[in-house]
Design a protein around this motif. Structure first.
Motif, short mmCIF file in Angstrom:
data_model
loop_
_atom_site.label_atom_id
_atom_site.label_comp_id
_atom_site.label_asym_id
_atom_site.label_seq_id
_atom_site.Cartn_x
_atom_site.Cartn_y
_atom_site.Cartn_z
N UNK A 1 1.37 -3.78 -7.21
CA UNK A 1 0.95 -4.04 -8.04
C UNK A 1 2.11 -4.89 -9.45
N UNK A 2 1.34 -5.64 -9.47
CA UNK A 2 1.42 -6.93 -10.04
C UNK A 2 1.15 -7.20 -11.13
N UNK A 3 1.74 -7.60 -12.00
CA UNK A 3 0.74 -7.14 -13.35
C UNK A 3 -0.04 -6.51 -13.90
N UNK A 4 -1.06 -7.34 -14.81
CA UNK A 4 -2.30 -6.34 -14.91
C UNK A 4 -3.60 -5.86 -13.12
N UNK A 5 -2.64 -7.23 -11.92
CA UNK A 5 -3.75 -6.48 -10.60
C UNK A 5 -3.35 -5.47 -9.87
N UNK A 6 -3.85 -4.21 -9.49
CA UNK A 6 -3.00 -3.30 -8.03
C UNK A 6 -4.77 -3.58 -6.85
N UNK A 7 -4.25 -3.15 -5.73
CA UNK A 7 -5.17 -3.36 -4.90
C UNK A 7 -4.51 -2.85 -4.15
N UNK A 8 -4.93 -2.14 -3.01
CA UNK A 8 -4.85 -0.80 -1.64
C UNK A 8 -5.35 -1.54 -0.60
N UNK A 9 -4.39 -1.10 0.43
CA UNK A 9 -5.02 -0.99 1.49
C UNK A 9 -4.23 -0.19 2.25
N UNK A 10 -4.23 -0.37 3.91
CA UNK A 10 -4.18 0.60 4.86
C UNK A 10 -3.46 0.27 6.15
N UNK A 11 -2.17 0.59 6.77
CA UNK A 11 -2.17 0.34 7.63
C UNK A 11 -1.50 1.22 8.65
N UNK A 12 -0.95 1.26 9.60
CA UNK A 12 -0.96 1.86 11.01
C UNK A 12 0.22 1.87 11.89
N UNK A 13 1.72 2.57 11.98
CA UNK A 13 2.42 2.72 13.12
C UNK A 13 2.11 3.52 14.22
N UNK A 14 2.86 2.64 15.15
CA UNK A 14 1.86 3.32 16.29
C UNK A 14 3.64 3.57 17.08
N UNK A 15 4.20 4.61 17.59
CA UNK A 15 5.56 4.58 18.63
C UNK A 15 5.22 4.64 19.50
#
Length: 182
Positions: free
Chosen positions: A168-182
Motif C-alpha cells: 500500500x503506497x498512497x492510492x496504489x495497492x498491489x498483491x503477489x504470491x510467494x512461497x516459503x519452502x523449509x
C-alpha cells in the motif's frame, strides 16, 4: 493525389516518388526524399512508402511541409524526466521460493507512505512491515527492497507454504504470491 488539411499543399506521386506542391504559388517544394510512396491519409497527415527491406514506412506528412515555429506548452500533463519511474509497481520477491528470508522489491513514481502486509492463504494477517514515507525511486535491489525474515508479528517462524504480500503506497495497492519452502 491528396490535399493537406488546409488545402494549400498537394501531395502527388510520380514514378513512385512523392512530390509536394504549394497549390497557391504552383511551385514544387523540396522535402525529404520518400521513395516507393504509395498512399497518403485522407487528411494528408500520414504518408506510406515501401522501404528497401520490404517493410512499410510511416511518415509524418506535416513534418514534410514548411511551417512556422509553434510554441508548445504542456497542459494537464506531468513533465517526465528520462529514466524516472513513471508508475508504481510491486515486483516479485527474491529469492522465491525462500527459506527463511526474502526481499520485496517495488518502484514508486512519487513519494509515498509505504506498508507491506503479508497474509496467509486464509487471509489472516501474518506480518505488517512499515518502512514509512519513501521517496520516489526504484527499490528493486537487495540493498533497497523491503526485507522479511519469515517471521510473524510475534517473532515466530512461519510454516512452509504460499503467502500473499500486498503493498500500500498512497492510492496504489498491489498483491503477489510467494512461497516459503523449509
Amino acid at each position: 493525389m491528396h490535399f493537406s488539411p488546409d488545402g494549400r499543399y498537394l501531395f502527388a506521386g510520380q514514378d513512385y516518388n512523392l512530390q509536394i506542391w504549394d497549390w497557391q504559388t504552383e511551385t514544387q517544394l523540396n522535402h525529404v526524399s520518400i521513395p516507393e510512396y504509395f498512399d497518403v491519409s485522407q487528411d494528408g497527415t500520414i504518408l506510406l512508402s515501401y522501404a528497401n527491406t520490404g517493410q512499410i514506412q510511416i511518415w509524418d506528412g506535416s513534418a514534410l511541409l514548411p511551417s512556422q515555429p509553434v510554441a508548445v506548452e504542456p497542459q494537464d500533463k506531468q513533465i517526465v524526466i528520462l529514466g524516472a519511474i513513471k508508475r508504481n509497481q510491486l515486483l516479485q520477491n527474491f529469492p522465491n521460493p525462500f527459506n527463511p528470508e526474502t526481499w520485496i522489491p517495488f518502484r514508486l513514481a512519487a513519494e509515498s507512505d509505504v506498508t507491506i502486509h503479508i497474509y496467509a492463504p486464509t487471509g489472516q494477517l501474518v506480518r505488517r512491515l512499515s518502512p514509512g514515507i519513501i521517496p520516489a525511486g526504484d527499490y528493486s535491489s537487495q540493498s533497497e527492497a523491503i526485507y522479511w525474515d519469515g517471521r510473524n508479528q510475534t517473532g515466530e517462524s512461519v510454516s512452509s507454504g504460499i503467502y500473499l504480500y500486498t503493498i500500500d503506497a498512497g492510492d496504489f495497492s498491489a498483491t503477489r504470491k510467494m512461497l516459503i519452502r523449509k
